[in-house]
Enzyme design. Structure first.
Site, short mmCIF file in Angstrom:
data_model
loop_
_atom_site.label_atom_id
_atom_site.label_comp_id
_atom_site.label_asym_id
_atom_site.label_seq_id
_atom_site.Cartn_x
_atom_site.Cartn_y
_atom_site.Cartn_z
N ASP A 67 1.05 -1.32 0.03
CA ASP A 67 -0.30 0.41 -0.43
C ASP A 67 1.02 1.24 0.11
O ASP A 67 2.12 1.32 0.42
CB ASP A 67 -1.34 -0.51 1.28
CG ASP A 67 -2.27 1.56 0.69
OD1 ASP A 67 -2.56 0.71 -0.26
OD2 ASP A 67 -2.38 1.96 1.61
N PHE A 147 3.20 6.30 -13.70
CA PHE A 147 1.65 5.99 -13.09
C PHE A 147 1.14 7.49 -12.24
O PHE A 147 2.23 7.63 -11.11
CB PHE A 147 0.75 5.22 -13.01
CG PHE A 147 1.56 4.09 -11.96
CD1 PHE A 147 2.92 3.53 -11.89
CD2 PHE A 147 0.58 4.31 -10.75
CE1 PHE A 147 2.96 2.87 -10.34
CE2 PHE A 147 1.07 3.20 -9.76
CZ PHE A 147 2.40 2.84 -9.38
N ASP A 150 3.44 10.47 -10.37
CA ASP A 150 4.46 10.67 -10.80
C ASP A 150 4.82 11.98 -11.44
O ASP A 150 6.16 11.91 -11.30
CB ASP A 150 5.15 8.94 -12.02
CG ASP A 150 5.28 7.65 -11.56
OD1 ASP A 150 5.19 8.13 -10.19
OD2 ASP A 150 5.07 6.13 -12.10
P1 ITT Z 1 -3.58 -2.31 -5.28
O1 ITT Z 1 -4.55 -1.90 -4.12
O2 ITT Z 1 -5.38 -2.72 -6.02
O3 ITT Z 1 -2.12 -3.12 -5.24
P2 ITT Z 1 -4.00 0.62 -5.93
O4 ITT Z 1 -3.56 1.84 -7.20
O5 ITT Z 1 -5.25 1.51 -4.74
O6 ITT Z 1 -4.03 -0.71 -6.09
P3 ITT Z 1 -2.67 1.80 -3.28
O7 ITT Z 1 -3.53 1.63 -3.18
O8 ITT Z 1 -1.31 1.18 -3.00
O9 ITT Z 1 -2.69 0.63 -5.52
O10 ITT Z 1 -1.96 3.30 -4.35
C1 ITT Z 1 -2.66 4.39 -4.00
C2 ITT Z 1 -2.68 5.58 -5.02
O11 ITT Z 1 -1.44 5.82 -5.42
C3 ITT Z 1 -2.77 4.73 -6.87
O12 ITT Z 1 -3.68 4.75 -7.34
C4 ITT Z 1 -1.70 5.91 -6.95
O13 ITT Z 1 -2.39 6.99 -7.96
C5 ITT Z 1 -0.78 6.58 -6.06
N1 ITT Z 1 0.16 6.16 -6.48
C6 ITT Z 1 0.57 4.63 -5.82
N2 ITT Z 1 1.99 4.53 -6.44
C7 ITT Z 1 2.47 5.08 -7.00
C8 ITT Z 1 3.80 5.53 -7.47
O14 ITT Z 1 4.74 4.36 -7.49
N3 ITT Z 1 4.05 6.45 -8.20
C9 ITT Z 1 3.21 7.20 -8.53
N4 ITT Z 1 1.27 6.94 -7.60
C10 ITT Z 1 1.79 6.18 -7.22
#
Ligand code: ITT
Length: 192
Positions: A67, A147, A150
């Site tokens: 997360d 994504f 970023d």
């Molecule tokens: P899962 O729960 O299915 O893993 P998610 O998209 O909900 O996928 P997270 O809750 O971990 O993933 O991430 C929350 C948000 O943070 C995600 O939707 C992105 O908008 C942002 N995010 C996560 N990792 C990132 C990264 O490496 N670079 C930029 N934004 C990121």
């Protein structure tokens, strides 16, 4: 080693496969047909564990989840654990980016950090790993790779945003890379 990465996010799945390397056969939740898992905790650790625990309980396999949250100092740490839904339920990455640029318009303190918490369930036991990268929120979007946030996050000590870097560069220095490197070292020791 076969292991499930408890995510539906294909961007994350791709990054993690590149970071962990080919000695791990990693499957994501789309590949095993797992439905969306609720994320109702109010901490990154709680949500990461919730996802991993769901997969362990329903599939009885070794698994891990991550997360991730973006914490902005001038916004008192928001959006943090709510980074996915910052601009509202069902919003797009672009909606979140636009809201952040809007909320940060005219703000001089641009300090922010990305945090990733990984929860691993291995042979029924739980382990946690964390990665953090400090940086700043740009005033406009730069770059088209990556994504999420970023295009507006520039890590400290770099001239480029995550979205301007190659996948290899981001996967070497990012919050997720730092957490996953720890996971990788742990798995290597564990399976020796
Ligand atoms: P899962 O729960 O299915 O893993 P998610 O998209 O909900 O996928 P997270 O809750 O971990 O993933 O991430 C929350 C948000 O943070 C995600 O939707 C992105 O908008 C942002 N995010 C996560 N990792 C990132 C990264 O490496 N670079 C930029 N934004 C990121």
């Amino acid at each position: 080693m076969d292991i499930i990465f408890a995510t539906h996010n294909l961007n994350k799945a791709e990054e993690v496969s590149a970071i962990l390397g080919s000695q791990y056969h990693i499957k994501n939740l789309r590949e095993i047909g797992c439905p969306e898992i609720p994320e109702t905790a109010d901490t990154l650790q709680g949500n990461a564990l919730q996802k991993a625990q769901y997969v362990f309980d329903h599939y009885n396999v070794n698994c891990f989840a991550d997360d991730t949250g973006l914490e902005v100092e001038a916004l008192d740490g928001r959006p943090g654990v709510y980074s996915a839904r910052y601009a509202g339920e069902g919003c797009s990455y672009q909606d979140n980016v636009m809201k952040m640029l809007d909320e940060m318009r005219g703000v001089t303190n641009r300090k922010a950090c990305f945090k990733t918490v990984v929860a691993l369930i291995l042979d029924g036991k739980k382990y946690f790993f964390e990665g953090r990268v400090d940086g700043e929120i740009m005033t406009e979007q730069h770059g088209t790779d990556g994504f999420g946030y970023d295009p507006i996050f520039k890590p400290l000590g770099f001239r480029q945003t995550y979205a301007e870097m190659s996948a290899l560069s981001k996967n070497t220095i990012s919050h997720r890379a730092r957490a996953m490197q720890q996971l990788k070292m742990f798995l290597e020791e564990y399976t020796k």
